[in-house]
Design a protein around this motif. Structure first.
Motif, PDB file in Angstrom:
ATOM      1  N   ASN A   1       0.814  -1.212   0.000  1.00  0.00           N
ATOM      2  CA  ASN A   1       0.000   0.000   0.000  1.00  0.00           C
ATOM      3  C   ASN A   1       0.852   1.270   0.000  1.00  0.00           C
ATOM      4  OD1 ASN A   1      -2.339  -1.574   0.157  1.00  0.00           O
ATOM      5  ND2 ASN A   1      -2.189  -1.672   2.395  1.00  0.00           N
ATOM      6  N   LYS A   2       2.153   1.133   0.301  1.00  0.00           N
ATOM      7  CA  LYS A   2       3.005   2.306   0.440  1.00  0.00           C
ATOM      8  C   LYS A   2       3.874   2.579  -0.773  1.00  0.00           C
ATOM      9  CE  LYS A   2       3.544   2.239   5.440  1.00  0.00           C
ATOM     10  NZ  LYS A   2       4.491   2.196   6.529  1.00  0.00           N
ATOM     11  N   TYR A   3       4.186   1.562  -1.561  1.00  0.00           N
ATOM     12  CA  TYR A   3       5.141   1.713  -2.653  1.00  0.00           C
ATOM     13  C   TYR A   3       4.467   1.480  -3.990  1.00  0.00           C
ATOM     14  CZ  TYR A   3       8.390   1.323   1.231  1.00  0.00           C
ATOM     15  OH  TYR A   3       9.047   1.516   2.406  1.00  0.00           O
ATOM     16  N   GLU A   4       4.969   2.157  -5.004  1.00  0.00           N
ATOM     17  CA  GLU A   4       4.388   2.004  -6.331  1.00  0.00           C
ATOM     18  C   GLU A   4       5.025   0.866  -7.116  1.00  0.00           C
ATOM     19  OE1 GLU A   4       4.143   5.622  -8.501  1.00  0.00           O
ATOM     20  OE2 GLU A   4       3.367   6.739  -6.808  1.00  0.00           O
ATOM     21  N   GLU A   5       6.175   0.353  -6.646  1.00  0.00           N
ATOM     22  CA  GLU A   5       6.841  -0.738  -7.347  1.00  0.00           C
ATOM     23  C   GLU A   5       5.957  -1.977  -7.324  1.00  0.00           C
ATOM     24  OE1 GLU A   5       8.474   0.738  -4.692  1.00  0.00           O
ATOM     25  OE2 GLU A   5       9.786   2.061  -5.816  1.00  0.00           O
ATOM     26  N   PRO A   6       6.077  -2.809  -8.355  1.00  0.00           N
ATOM     27  CA  PRO A   6       5.234  -4.008  -8.402  1.00  0.00           C
ATOM     28  C   PRO A   6       5.632  -5.073  -7.379  1.00  0.00           C
ATOM     29  CG  PRO A   6       6.716  -3.952 -10.284  1.00  0.00           C
ATOM     30  CD  PRO A   6       6.872  -2.649  -9.569  1.00  0.00           C
ATOM     31  N   MET A   7       6.842  -5.028  -6.856  1.00  0.00           N
ATOM     32  CA  MET A   7       7.307  -6.010  -5.883  1.00  0.00           C
ATOM     33  C   MET A   7       7.677  -5.306  -4.584  1.00  0.00           C
ATOM     34  SD  MET A   7       7.014  -8.812  -7.469  1.00  0.00           S
ATOM     35  CE  MET A   7       7.946 -10.029  -6.597  1.00  0.00           C
ATOM     36  N   PRO A   8       7.758  -6.054  -3.479  1.00  0.00           N
ATOM     37  CA  PRO A   8       8.138  -5.414  -2.211  1.00  0.00           C
ATOM     38  C   PRO A   8       9.560  -4.884  -2.270  1.00  0.00           C
ATOM     39  CG  PRO A   8       7.955  -7.802  -1.966  1.00  0.00           C
ATOM     40  CD  PRO A   8       7.512  -7.472  -3.347  1.00  0.00           C
ATOM     41  N   PRO A   9       9.909  -3.919  -1.410  1.00  0.00           N
ATOM     42  CA  PRO A   9      11.261  -3.356  -1.429  1.00  0.00           C
ATOM     43  C   PRO A   9      12.302  -4.421  -1.077  1.00  0.00           C
ATOM     44  CG  PRO A   9       9.947  -2.427   0.372  1.00  0.00           C
ATOM     45  CD  PRO A   9       9.058  -3.327  -0.394  1.00  0.00           C
ATOM     46  N   ILE A  10      13.470  -4.330  -1.716  1.00  0.00           N
ATOM     47  CA  ILE A  10      14.504  -5.351  -1.550  1.00  0.00           C
ATOM     48  C   ILE A  10      14.979  -5.438  -0.104  1.00  0.00           C
ATOM     49  CG2 ILE A  10      16.424  -3.855  -2.208  1.00  0.00           C
ATOM     50  CD1 ILE A  10      16.048  -7.593  -2.996  1.00  0.00           C
ATOM     51  N   TRP A  11      15.048  -4.293   0.603  1.00  0.00           N
ATOM     52  CA  TRP A  11      15.514  -4.325   1.991  1.00  0.00           C
ATOM     53  C   TRP A  11      14.593  -5.170   2.858  1.00  0.00           C
ATOM     54  CZ3 TRP A  11      12.142  -2.563   5.588  1.00  0.00           C
ATOM     55  CH2 TRP A  11      11.150  -1.665   5.173  1.00  0.00           C
ATOM     56  N   ALA A  12      13.307  -5.203   2.538  1.00  0.00           N
ATOM     57  CA  ALA A  12      12.360  -6.004   3.320  1.00  0.00           C
ATOM     58  C   ALA A  12      12.498  -7.488   2.987  1.00  0.00           C
ATOM     59  CB  ALA A  12      10.935  -5.521   3.069  1.00  0.00           C
ATOM     60  N   VAL A  13      12.699  -7.783   1.704  1.00  0.00           N
ATOM     61  CA  VAL A  13      12.835  -9.181   1.276  1.00  0.00           C
ATOM     62  C   VAL A  13      14.112  -9.799   1.846  1.00  0.00           C
ATOM     63  CG1 VAL A  13      13.090 -10.709  -0.714  1.00  0.00           C
ATOM     64  CG2 VAL A  13      11.478  -8.808  -0.814  1.00  0.00           C
ATOM     65  N   VAL A  14      15.201  -9.035   1.831  1.00  0.00           N
ATOM     66  CA  VAL A  14      16.481  -9.546   2.328  1.00  0.00           C
ATOM     67  C   VAL A  14      16.398  -9.888   3.816  1.00  0.00           C
ATOM     68  CG1 VAL A  14      18.876  -8.863   2.779  1.00  0.00           C
ATOM     69  CG2 VAL A  14      17.881  -8.484   0.536  1.00  0.00           C
ATOM     70  N   GLU A  15      15.541  -9.169   4.556  1.00  0.00           N
ATOM     71  CA  GLU A  15      15.388  -9.439   5.987  1.00  0.00           C
ATOM     72  C   GLU A  15      14.943 -10.866   6.275  1.00  0.00           C
ATOM     73  OE1 GLU A  15      15.580  -7.825   9.126  1.00  0.00           O
ATOM     74  OE2 GLU A  15      16.961  -6.562   8.024  1.00  0.00           O
ATOM     75  N   ILE A  16      14.199 -11.490   5.360  1.00  0.00           N
ATOM     76  CA  ILE A  16      13.702 -12.833   5.639  1.00  0.00           C
ATOM     77  C   ILE A  16      14.458 -13.913   4.865  1.00  0.00           C
ATOM     78  CG2 ILE A  16      11.393 -12.055   6.294  1.00  0.00           C
ATOM     79  CD1 ILE A  16      10.428 -13.040   3.531  1.00  0.00           C
ATOM     80  N   MET A  17      15.499 -13.521   4.116  1.00  0.00           N
ATOM     81  CA  MET A  17      16.306 -14.513   3.407  1.00  0.00           C
ATOM     82  C   MET A  17      17.269 -15.206   4.358  1.00  0.00           C
ATOM     83  SD  MET A  17      17.605 -12.813  -0.120  1.00  0.00           S
ATOM     84  CE  MET A  17      16.547 -12.504  -1.504  1.00  0.00           C
ATOM     85  N   THR A  18      17.497 -16.486   4.113  1.00  0.00           N
ATOM     86  CA  THR A  18      18.563 -17.175   4.826  1.00  0.00           C
ATOM     87  C   THR A  18      19.883 -16.756   4.189  1.00  0.00           C
ATOM     88  OG1 THR A  18      18.549 -19.073   3.340  1.00  0.00           O
ATOM     89  CG2 THR A  18      17.068 -19.172   5.263  1.00  0.00           C
TER      90      THR A  18
END
Length: 198
Positions: free
Chosen positions: A46-63
């Motif tokens: 709801n906050k970003y216009e990009e089609p995917m979530p921000p990379i900083w958020a995705v990296v937080e849950i990566m092993t």
């Protein structure tokens, strides 16, 4: 992944696939002390216009393994170099180090012996830069733990200047004298090398 939004609205099919993917990631990996990364991902649409979530958020849950594979699989070498140059490294060195670090992490996670292990997969030692690492690695013992510790110390100081990681490592040596530095590939007079000096 499916398209994040269709004509400005998230389709039900897309949302369900997205939720299933992150539900799988949540049950596959033990949660941290907070659900911050997960809640951020779901709120971010709801906050970003990009089609995917921000990379900083995705990296937080990566092993660490996922992060290593993701970085190594970036299509363009210039993208890997852009990240590596932030640490004064060549992308080849950073890519191989991340892979090596994920295998080393697995050794630790399975409570295997680490201190005098000879690694079958080692990282590509830098030859030109960063000068501090180039001058301190032990090229005579490339399969031992020492070179990994040199790169870890270098990166820790880059990422978190003033870290006490080095002092904690020295304390481990004092508390466990059976783990001889020579068996870990430490060269003679290693304490006088610039990377280990306070």
């Amino acid at each position: 992944l499916c398209t994040w939004a269709v004509h400005g609205r998230v389709s039900e099919f897309c949302a369900s696939r997205y939720l299933l993917l992150f539900f799988f990631l949540m049950i596959r990996r033990p949660p941290r002390s907070t659900l911050f990364p997960y809640t951020t991902l779901f709120r971010s649409r709801n906050k970003y216009e990009e089609p995917m979530p921000p990379i900083w958020a995705v990296v937080e849950i990566m092993t660490l393994g996922q992060l290593s594979k993701w970085f190594g699989n970036l299509t363009h070498g210039k993208d890997r170099n852009a990240v590596a140059l932030g640490y004064d490294l060549d992308e080849i060195n950073l890519t191989s180090f991340l892979h090596h670090l994920s295998t080393m992490r697995n050794v630790c996670a399975h409570h295997s012996r680490l201190w005098n292990r000879e690694f079958t997969f080692t990282y590509k030692l830098p030859r030109k830069r960063p000068r501090l690492v180039v001058d301190c690695v032990n090229r005579q013992e490339p399969r031992k733990l020492y070179n990994t510790l040199v790169m870890l110390e270098y990166l820790m100081e880059k990422i978190s200047p003033g870290t006490h990681w080095k002092q904690r490592l020295f304390k481990l040596f004092q508390d466990h004298p059976v783990a001889e530095p020579k068996a870990m590939g430490f060269p003679e007079k290693w304490q006088s090398q610039p990377i280990w000096m306070n």
